[in-house]
Design a protein around this motif. Sequence first.
Motif, PDB file in Angstrom:
ATOM      1  N   UNK A  19       0.840  -1.198   0.000  1.00 34.62           N
ATOM      2  CA  UNK A  19       0.000   0.000   0.000  1.00 34.62           C
ATOM      3  C   UNK A  19       0.872   1.243   0.000  1.00 34.62           C
ATOM      4  N   UNK A  20       0.637   2.123  -0.952  1.00 35.52           N
ATOM      5  CA  UNK A  20       1.367   3.390  -0.975  1.00 35.52           C
ATOM      6  C   UNK A  20       0.895   4.231   0.205  1.00 35.52           C
ATOM      7  N   UNK A  21       1.807   4.702   1.040  1.00 38.71           N
ATOM      8  CA  UNK A  21       1.417   5.494   2.207  1.00 38.71           C
ATOM      9  C   UNK A  21       1.578   6.982   1.940  1.00 38.71           C
ATOM     10  N   UNK A  22       2.632   7.308   1.216  1.00 39.67           N
ATOM     11  CA  UNK A  22       2.980   8.700   0.922  1.00 39.67           C
ATOM     12  C   UNK A  22       3.636   8.662  -0.462  1.00 39.67           C
ATOM     13  N   UNK A  23       3.963   9.841  -1.028  1.00 38.29           N
ATOM     14  CA  UNK A  23       4.642   9.795  -2.327  1.00 38.29           C
ATOM     15  C   UNK A  23       5.941   8.978  -2.288  1.00 38.29           C
ATOM     16  N   UNK A  24       6.591   8.894  -1.135  1.00 36.90           N
ATOM     17  CA  UNK A  24       7.876   8.172  -1.092  1.00 36.90           C
ATOM     18  C   UNK A  24       7.830   6.918  -0.215  1.00 36.90           C
ATOM     19  N   UNK A  25       6.686   6.638   0.384  1.00 36.00           N
ATOM     20  CA  UNK A  25       6.649   5.546   1.355  1.00 36.00           C
ATOM     21  C   UNK A  25       5.580   4.517   1.050  1.00 36.00           C
ATOM     22  N   UNK A  26       5.883   3.267   1.374  1.00 40.03           N
ATOM     23  CA  UNK A  26       4.971   2.189   1.076  1.00 40.03           C
ATOM     24  C   UNK A  26       5.006   1.157   2.201  1.00 40.03           C
ATOM     25  N   UNK A  27       3.831   0.634   2.487  1.00 41.56           N
ATOM     26  CA  UNK A  27       3.725  -0.423   3.492  1.00 41.56           C
ATOM     27  C   UNK A  27       3.662  -1.769   2.790  1.00 41.56           C
ATOM     28  N   UNK A  28       4.375  -2.743   3.333  1.00 42.98           N
ATOM     29  CA  UNK A  28       4.347  -4.110   2.806  1.00 42.98           C
ATOM     30  C   UNK A  28       3.932  -5.038   3.939  1.00 42.98           C
ATOM     31  N   UNK A  29       2.905  -5.843   3.678  1.00 46.97           N
ATOM     32  CA  UNK A  29       2.559  -6.882   4.646  1.00 46.97           C
ATOM     33  C   UNK A  29       3.166  -8.183   4.142  1.00 46.97           C
ATOM     34  N   UNK A  30       3.920  -8.829   5.019  1.00 50.37           N
ATOM     35  CA  UNK A  30       4.633 -10.059   4.657  1.00 50.37           C
ATOM     36  C   UNK A  30       4.018 -11.235   5.397  1.00 50.37           C
ATOM     37  N   UNK A  31       3.863 -12.324   4.681  1.00 51.95           N
ATOM     38  CA  UNK A  31       3.434 -13.556   5.320  1.00 51.95           C
ATOM     39  C   UNK A  31       4.671 -14.435   5.493  1.00 51.95           C
ATOM     40  N   UNK A  32       4.951 -14.797   6.743  1.00 53.81           N
ATOM     41  CA  UNK A  32       6.184 -15.513   7.052  1.00 53.81           C
ATOM     42  C   UNK A  32       5.849 -16.747   7.878  1.00 53.81           C
ATOM     43  N   UNK A  71       3.644  -9.804   9.250  1.00 55.55           N
ATOM     44  CA  UNK A  71       4.206  -8.584   9.798  1.00 55.55           C
ATOM     45  C   UNK A  71       4.140  -7.504   8.738  1.00 55.55           C
ATOM     46  N   UNK A  72       4.053  -6.287   9.224  1.00 57.36           N
ATOM     47  CA  UNK A  72       3.986  -5.141   8.319  1.00 57.36           C
ATOM     48  C   UNK A  72       5.255  -4.322   8.483  1.00 57.36           C
ATOM     49  N   UNK A  73       5.861  -3.969   7.353  1.00 52.43           N
ATOM     50  CA  UNK A  73       6.953  -3.003   7.399  1.00 52.43           C
ATOM     51  C   UNK A  73       6.534  -1.793   6.561  1.00 52.43           C
ATOM     52  N   UNK A  74       7.170  -0.668   6.774  1.00 58.95           N
ATOM     53  CA  UNK A  74       6.847   0.532   6.000  1.00 58.95           C
ATOM     54  C   UNK A  74       8.166   1.192   5.643  1.00 58.95           C
ATOM     55  N   UNK A  75       8.391   1.343   4.375  1.00 61.58           N
ATOM     56  CA  UNK A  75       9.708   1.753   3.869  1.00 61.58           C
ATOM     57  C   UNK A  75       9.612   3.109   3.204  1.00 61.58           C
ATOM     58  N   UNK A  76      10.560   3.969   3.495  1.00 63.15           N
ATOM     59  CA  UNK A  76      10.648   5.267   2.847  1.00 63.15           C
ATOM     60  C   UNK A  76      11.793   5.204   1.829  1.00 63.15           C
ATOM     61  N   UNK A  77      11.546   5.709   0.642  1.00 66.82           N
ATOM     62  CA  UNK A  77      12.561   5.652  -0.403  1.00 66.82           C
ATOM     63  C   UNK A  77      13.704   6.625  -0.096  1.00 66.82           C
ATOM     64  N   UNK A  78      14.917   6.091   0.013  1.00 67.56           N
ATOM     65  CA  UNK A  78      16.095   6.944   0.141  1.00 67.56           C
ATOM     66  C   UNK A  78      16.624   7.160  -1.274  1.00 67.56           C
TER      67      UNK A  78
END
Lengths: 242, 197
Positions: A19-32, A71-78
């Motif tokens: 899911x796009x959270x912001x113009x530079x950030x996205x959330x990923x839900x991972x199944x582990x 688990x959910x992670x949320x990554x900002x593009x560097x």
Amino acid sequence: MRRTGHVDVWKTATVVSATQLTPSGRSLVLDVPGWGGNLAGQHADVRLTAPDGYQAVRSYSIASADAGDRLEIAVDRVPDGEVSPFLVDAIEVGDQVEVRGPLGGWFVWRPEETEPVLLVGGGSGIVPLMAMVRAHEASGSTAPFRLVYSVRSPEDAFFAEELSAATGVEVTWIYTRRAPDGWPRPAGRLAAADLQALEAAGVEAPSVFACGPTGFVEAVADTLVTIGHDPARIKTERFGGA
Amino acid sequence: MAVFTRGFGGRAREQDDRLPPGQFLTEDFPVLSAGPTPRIDTDEWEFQIRTEAGETHRWDWDALQALQQDDITRDIHCVTRWTKLGTSWQGVSLDTLFADVESSYDFVMAHSYGGYTTNIPLEDLLDGKAWIATGFNGEPLEAEHGGPARLLIPHLYFWKSAKWVRGLVMQQDDEPGFWEQNGYHAYGDPWLEQRYS
Ligand SMILES: Cc1cc2nc3c(=O)[nH]c(=O)nc-3n(C[C@H](O)[C@H](O)[C@H](O)COP(=O)(O)OP(=O)(O)OC[C@H]3O[C@@H](n4cnc5c(N)ncnc54)[C@H](O)[C@@H]3O)c2cc1C
């Protein structure tokens, strides 16, 4: 403390939503499969392997604090980063990475803790704090919770809707570059006055979790100590970068 | 067997045999600590070594400066995966500080201003392997990097190089220190990737 027995084992993770959270950030839900949950505030190492065998590993805080295998992670593009642009722009539902964790037993909040808590996040530094806000709400904890969230502009806030709707946490927004129209505080970096204003509002001697880019955390922690917070009650997580 | 991530190409990176497995090169000097940066004046600073006999060896700032100062150039490796090559430090060898210390214990707990601790086998501190560093690139060590004085044990992951160090306590057994209690490896050899316990 929770002893995490098999953190040295890489587990296969499948992206189940993005899911796009912001113009530079996205959330990923991972199944582990076999993940088995994490504490609020812990992080995971994420490993990507290219077809030629080249690997890259980065740490990402976990935004969720559930007991299950997701688990959910949320990554900002560097900009110019090696891994974060791939996670924000390229990876798709169904793709696989590997994760190891949960990691870290220091920067964590447990629902048994009853003292007031002050969370201070900058940018993607909201991620582990979000897990704490969610764990606080899910557990029905009555520990006073306050969040100061510093972002460049309203569009840059991760989890903005969920935070605005969250019960049990009072959120103070700090806009550093552009504030919404009519916002009482002019745009600018988080300053001693912002943190002092909280104390005037009756937030006493809380335990503090501060997280974000290294420079942000360094400045926040120094400011808190200067205005009289006990250094022993300030926990920090530095994401690197400026 | 690792799973491949579709579409991930990574980036052509320089290969360098000075890089331990899983590390990447950095030119800057990242800061990682568990809390705020303590600021300790050299006037108040003191360093101690305490033995099982209850003996305490003490150095204040001037006493430390009066000892033989070494120039040290080493690669450093942080568990968060950055490696910085050929860093240049100034400081006092622990061989110098341990010259008059009598102990039959094999382990040391390092204690820092701010409450941090980390455990190290004594043999990893001696024979030219470790220093109390007070300078970086010819300048006084900045507080955010552990100044006025930090441990420098370049052959172990950098969390062992305790910042704001104030003393070493001899220990009979290898008890875990701060990060070691929080999931990190008891020893921390970068070449064996001993990151987590
Ligand atoms: C415990 C921990 C938890 C973390 N949690 C998160 C998280 O929840 N979300 C998230 O987005 N990131 C998080 N990070 C940062 C993340 O691990 C990566 O550093 C980041 O995604 C950049 O990786 P990259 O491969 O894109 O950039 P790289 O190719 O590694 O770096 C490219 C350039 O960007 C600089 N840089 C690296 N990290 C940052 C940064 N954070 N900000 C600004 N510049 C940087 C580097 O110095 C380098 O010059 C966390 C880091 C740690 C240590």
